[in-house]
Design a protein around this motif. Structure first.
Motif, PDB file in Angstrom:
ATOM      1  N   ALA A 164      -5.040   8.700   0.354  1.00  0.00           N
ATOM      2  CA  ALA A 164      -3.595   8.496   0.487  1.00  0.00           C
ATOM      3  C   ALA A 164      -3.264   7.091   0.987  1.00  0.00           C
ATOM      4  N   THR A 165      -4.189   6.456   1.688  1.00  0.00           N
ATOM      5  CA  THR A 165      -3.948   5.129   2.252  1.00  0.00           C
ATOM      6  C   THR A 165      -4.143   4.023   1.218  1.00  0.00           C
ATOM      7  N   LEU A 166      -4.970   4.254   0.208  1.00  0.00           N
ATOM      8  CA  LEU A 166      -5.236   3.235  -0.818  1.00  0.00           C
ATOM      9  C   LEU A 166      -3.959   2.694  -1.467  1.00  0.00           C
ATOM     10  N   PRO A 167      -3.048   3.546  -1.952  1.00  0.00           N
ATOM     11  CA  PRO A 167      -1.865   3.005  -2.634  1.00  0.00           C
ATOM     12  C   PRO A 167      -0.982   2.160  -1.726  1.00  0.00           C
ATOM     13  N   ASP A 168      -0.889   2.531  -0.447  1.00  0.00           N
ATOM     14  CA  ASP A 168      -0.032   1.791   0.484  1.00  0.00           C
ATOM     15  C   ASP A 168      -0.538   0.387   0.767  1.00  0.00           C
ATOM     16  N   THR A 169      -1.840   0.207   0.756  1.00  0.00           N
ATOM     17  CA  THR A 169      -2.414  -1.081   1.134  1.00  0.00           C
ATOM     18  C   THR A 169      -2.854  -1.908  -0.057  1.00  0.00           C
ATOM     19  N   TYR A 170      -3.465  -1.273  -1.042  1.00  0.00           N
ATOM     20  CA  TYR A 170      -4.068  -2.004  -2.155  1.00  0.00           C
ATOM     21  C   TYR A 170      -3.422  -1.733  -3.512  1.00  0.00           C
ATOM     22  N   SER A 171      -2.403  -0.909  -3.558  1.00  0.00           N
ATOM     23  CA  SER A 171      -1.787  -0.518  -4.832  1.00  0.00           C
ATOM     24  C   SER A 171      -2.820   0.099  -5.772  1.00  0.00           C
ATOM     25  N   ILE A 172      -3.786   0.780  -5.206  1.00  0.00           N
ATOM     26  CA  ILE A 172      -4.775   1.523  -5.976  1.00  0.00           C
ATOM     27  C   ILE A 172      -4.377   2.990  -5.848  1.00  0.00           C
ATOM     28  N   ARG A 173      -4.050   3.607  -6.976  1.00  0.00           N
ATOM     29  CA  ARG A 173      -3.522   4.978  -6.937  1.00  0.00           C
ATOM     30  C   ARG A 173      -4.564   6.018  -6.569  1.00  0.00           C
TER      31      ARG A 173
END
Length: 188
Positions: A164-173
């Protein structure tokens, strides 16, 4: 890594060094946490003089920086992955070679992302974890640098939900969007 200096430590970190020309490089730093502060430091490092200075010591010192900054244990992939990125290029190349070997061996010795990201303890077969955590950390550092990586870990620690943290920081879905060449066979 942090963009600022750390506060002064309350105690020293004794370092035991064993440097010999043909000694394998390695190290261990131990400490505990009390109220968000590391304590009871002890560091042991070994290897040739060259590897101690250009790989083992920087690796172990970064463990102390992260312990001081975060005030709690980090997931193994993040802690070890980041610390390996400060080692000598020859050590990093060794990790890349090991990764290729682990991913092409049948059966694969790779660890699925959904198992690696939440891992708090070292697995029995530790070498694949070392190679994979280095690879995924290199990928994330290439996407945003050291401060973004620290921010990602800060955001993910409370929930430990790295997916869940990936999209917020790296724009990786999703972890499946991290190239397999940077990590294990993707199984989520």
């Amino acid at each position: 890594w942090l963009g600022h200096e750390l506060p002064p430590w309350q105690s020293i970190c004794p370092i035991r060094v064993s440097a010999q020309p043909n000694l394998a490089a390695g190290g261990a730093t131990s400490f505990g946490f009390h109220r968000g502060r590391p304590l009871g430091w002890a560091m042991q490092i070994q290897g040739s003089r060259e590897r101690v200075l250009d790989s083992v010591l920087p690796h172990e010192v970064l463990h102390t920086v992260f312990a001081t900054h975060f005030g709690q244990p980090l997931p193994r992939w993040a802690d070890e992955g980041a610390c390996t990125t400060v080692e000598h290029q020859s050590e990093q190349a060794r990790q890349r070679d090991l990764l290729t070997r682990f991913l092409t061996t049948r059966p694969s010795r790779g660890i699925a992302f959904n198992q690696m990201f939440p891992m708090r303890e070292y697995p029995r077969d530790i070498l694949p974890l070392y190679a994979q955590r280095y690879s995924v950390t290199q990928f994330l550092l290439a996407r945003g640098g050291t401060r973004t990586f620290v921010k990602f870990v800060e955001r993910g620690l409370p929930s430990r939900n790295w997916e869940a943290t990936l999209p917020d920081t790296y724009s990786i879905r999703h972890t499946s969007h991290i190239p397999a060449s940077r990590n294990t066979e993707i199984q989520t």
